[in-house]
Design a protein around this motif. Structure first.
Motif, PDB file in Angstrom:
ATOM      1  N   ILE A  58       0.864  -1.184   0.000  1.00  0.00           N
ATOM      2  CA  ILE A  58       0.000   0.000   0.000  1.00  0.00           C
ATOM      3  C   ILE A  58       0.895   1.226   0.000  1.00  0.00           C
ATOM      4  N   TYR A  59       0.582   2.154  -0.900  1.00  0.00           N
ATOM      5  CA  TYR A  59       1.292   3.427  -0.902  1.00  0.00           C
ATOM      6  C   TYR A  59       0.327   4.547  -1.256  1.00  0.00           C
ATOM      7  N   ALA A  60       0.703   5.770  -0.875  1.00  0.00           N
ATOM      8  CA  ALA A  60      -0.122   6.940  -1.180  1.00  0.00           C
ATOM      9  C   ALA A  60       0.101   7.337  -2.635  1.00  0.00           C
ATOM     10  N   LEU A  61      -0.972   7.649  -3.318  1.00  0.00           N
ATOM     11  CA  LEU A  61      -0.909   8.035  -4.723  1.00  0.00           C
ATOM     12  C   LEU A  61      -0.314   9.433  -4.852  1.00  0.00           C
ATOM     13  N   ASN A  62       0.587   9.607  -5.813  1.00  0.00           N
ATOM     14  CA  ASN A  62       1.223  10.891  -6.122  1.00  0.00           C
ATOM     15  C   ASN A  62       2.056  11.456  -4.969  1.00  0.00           C
ATOM     16  N   VAL A  63       2.534  10.578  -4.086  1.00  0.00           N
ATOM     17  CA  VAL A  63       3.412  11.002  -2.999  1.00  0.00           C
ATOM     18  C   VAL A  63       4.685  10.152  -3.091  1.00  0.00           C
ATOM     19  N   PRO A  64       5.822  10.760  -3.433  1.00  0.00           N
ATOM     20  CA  PRO A  64       7.062   9.989  -3.575  1.00  0.00           C
ATOM     21  C   PRO A  64       7.457   9.312  -2.262  1.00  0.00           C
ATOM     22  N   ASP A  65       8.009   8.120  -2.370  1.00  0.00           N
ATOM     23  CA  ASP A  65       8.502   7.370  -1.209  1.00  0.00           C
ATOM     24  C   ASP A  65       7.450   7.238  -0.109  1.00  0.00           C
ATOM     25  N   SER A  66       6.239   6.864  -0.489  1.00  0.00           N
ATOM     26  CA  SER A  66       5.147   6.817   0.476  1.00  0.00           C
ATOM     27  C   SER A  66       4.667   5.398   0.771  1.00  0.00           C
ATOM     28  N   VAL A  93      -1.848  -2.915  -3.838  1.00  0.00           N
ATOM     29  CA  VAL A  93      -1.347  -3.877  -4.820  1.00  0.00           C
ATOM     30  C   VAL A  93      -1.382  -5.249  -4.164  1.00  0.00           C
ATOM     31  N   ASN A  94      -2.183  -6.138  -4.769  1.00  0.00           N
ATOM     32  CA  ASN A  94      -2.373  -7.480  -4.235  1.00  0.00           C
ATOM     33  C   ASN A  94      -2.096  -8.487  -5.343  1.00  0.00           C
ATOM     34  N   GLY A  95      -0.957  -9.164  -5.250  1.00  0.00           N
ATOM     35  CA  GLY A  95      -0.640 -10.175  -6.246  1.00  0.00           C
ATOM     36  C   GLY A  95      -0.540  -9.632  -7.656  1.00  0.00           C
ATOM     37  N   GLY A  96      -0.020  -8.447  -7.829  1.00  0.00           N
ATOM     38  CA  GLY A  96       0.125  -7.850  -9.152  1.00  0.00           C
ATOM     39  C   GLY A  96      -1.087  -7.061  -9.618  1.00  0.00           C
ATOM     40  N   ARG A  97      -2.220  -7.186  -8.951  1.00  0.00           N
ATOM     41  CA  ARG A  97      -3.429  -6.419  -9.285  1.00  0.00           C
ATOM     42  C   ARG A  97      -3.484  -5.190  -8.383  1.00  0.00           C
ATOM     43  N   ALA A  98      -3.715  -4.037  -8.989  1.00  0.00           N
ATOM     44  CA  ALA A  98      -3.718  -2.787  -8.226  1.00  0.00           C
ATOM     45  C   ALA A  98      -5.096  -2.139  -8.259  1.00  0.00           C
ATOM     46  N   ASP A  99      -5.491  -1.614  -7.123  1.00  0.00           N
ATOM     47  CA  ASP A  99      -6.706  -0.812  -6.995  1.00  0.00           C
ATOM     48  C   ASP A  99      -6.363   0.500  -6.319  1.00  0.00           C
ATOM     49  N   THR A 100      -7.092   1.538  -6.708  1.00  0.00           N
ATOM     50  CA  THR A 100      -6.926   2.850  -6.099  1.00  0.00           C
ATOM     51  C   THR A 100      -8.166   3.176  -5.285  1.00  0.00           C
ATOM     52  N   ILE A 101      -7.943   3.649  -4.081  1.00  0.00           N
ATOM     53  CA  ILE A 101      -9.031   4.098  -3.200  1.00  0.00           C
ATOM     54  C   ILE A 101      -8.827   5.584  -2.956  1.00  0.00           C
ATOM     55  N   HIS A 129     -13.425   4.082  -5.639  1.00  0.00           N
ATOM     56  CA  HIS A 129     -12.388   3.067  -5.816  1.00  0.00           C
ATOM     57  C   HIS A 129     -12.483   2.437  -7.199  1.00  0.00           C
ATOM     58  N   THR A 130     -11.373   1.860  -7.626  1.00  0.00           N
ATOM     59  CA  THR A 130     -11.373   1.060  -8.848  1.00  0.00           C
ATOM     60  C   THR A 130     -11.802  -0.354  -8.470  1.00  0.00           C
ATOM     61  N   SER A 131     -12.120  -1.159  -9.473  1.00  0.00           N
ATOM     62  CA  SER A 131     -12.677  -2.488  -9.198  1.00  0.00           C
ATOM     63  C   SER A 131     -11.871  -3.610  -9.846  1.00  0.00           C
ATOM     64  N   ASN A 132     -10.564  -3.527  -9.825  1.00  0.00           N
ATOM     65  CA  ASN A 132      -9.736  -4.610 -10.348  1.00  0.00           C
ATOM     66  C   ASN A 132      -9.770  -5.820  -9.421  1.00  0.00           C
ATOM     67  N   ASN A 151     -13.352   1.920  10.353  1.00  0.00           N
ATOM     68  CA  ASN A 151     -14.094   2.965   9.649  1.00  0.00           C
ATOM     69  C   ASN A 151     -14.704   2.447   8.351  1.00  0.00           C
ATOM     70  N   ILE A 152     -13.951   1.633   7.620  1.00  0.00           N
ATOM     71  CA  ILE A 152     -14.459   1.104   6.355  1.00  0.00           C
ATOM     72  C   ILE A 152     -14.180  -0.402   6.258  1.00  0.00           C
ATOM     73  N   GLN A 153     -15.020  -1.058   5.464  1.00  0.00           N
ATOM     74  CA  GLN A 153     -14.818  -2.468   5.153  1.00  0.00           C
ATOM     75  C   GLN A 153     -14.574  -2.574   3.664  1.00  0.00           C
ATOM     76  N   ILE A 154     -13.472  -3.246   3.301  1.00  0.00           N
ATOM     77  CA  ILE A 154     -13.123  -3.419   1.890  1.00  0.00           C
ATOM     78  C   ILE A 154     -13.398  -4.877   1.533  1.00  0.00           C
ATOM     79  N   PHE A 155     -14.291  -5.083   0.554  1.00  0.00           N
ATOM     80  CA  PHE A 155     -14.688  -6.429   0.136  1.00  0.00           C
ATOM     81  C   PHE A 155     -13.936  -6.821  -1.131  1.00  0.00           C
ATOM     82  N   PHE A 156     -13.324  -8.014  -1.117  1.00  0.00           N
ATOM     83  CA  PHE A 156     -12.586  -8.539  -2.251  1.00  0.00           C
ATOM     84  C   PHE A 156     -13.349  -9.697  -2.873  1.00  0.00           C
TER      85      PHE A 156
END
Length: 156
Positions: A58-66, A93-101, A129-132, A151-156
């Motif tokens: 997990i990293y922050a989008l558009n933030v270097p070294d995050s 990023v989970n097993g090569g698949r990436a989603d953005t929240i 979020h994206t749905s990959n 706060n949130i539940q993420i369903f895969f």
């Protein structure tokens, strides 16, 4: 010399009095307000089954070294929100698949206690979020406060 001695005694007593009368409290409260997310399988309409995700980055989008988490097995995460912004985006990023929240929120500065000072509390307004790999995200507690409450539940 006789005039200096009483002056030194008065200065010494004056310096000791603040240390005696004002004791500094220590902050024993949690002062970090992170967005807490749990991982679940299936759809939100089904019974919730908590799962662990292997090799999660997990990293922050558009933030270097995050990089926040790297190659770990987790069933929940705590994500930092920027009080100077009204939204933050994270890439999972989970097993090569990436989603953005992308999380939209408001922030307010609030006095936690005299010992701990002021901290930021956040209120979630919307999540996109994206749905990959992610099927659905459910907001179960809009108030992002210090502590472990989800706060949130993420369903895969």
């Amino acid at each position: 010399m006789r005039n200096i001695f009483p002056g030194l005694i008065i200065i010494s007593i004056a310096l000791l009095i603040p240390g005696i009368s004002c004791t500094k409290e220590s902050c024993d409260q949690d002062t970090d307000a992170f967005l807490n997310a749990g991982f679940y399988s299936g759809q939100a309409e089904e019974e919730d089954e908590k799962i662990s995700i292997d090799s999660l980055d997990i990293y922050a989008l558009n933030v270097p070294d995050s990089l926040i988490y790297s190659m770990v097995n987790l069933d929940h995460v705590s994500l930092p929100l920027n009080p100077a912004a009204s939204s933050c985006a994270f890439v999972l990023v989970n097993g090569g698949r990436a989603d953005t929240i992308e999380i939209f929120y408001s922030s307010r500065l609030q006095l936690l206690s005299m010992a701990c000072g002021y901290i930021y509390f956040h209120e979630i307004e919307e999540i996109r979020h994206t749905s990959n790999d992610i099927n659905y995200i459910s907001i179960i507690n809009k108030s992002v406060n210090p502590g472990e409450q989800e706060n949130i539940q993420i369903f895969f």
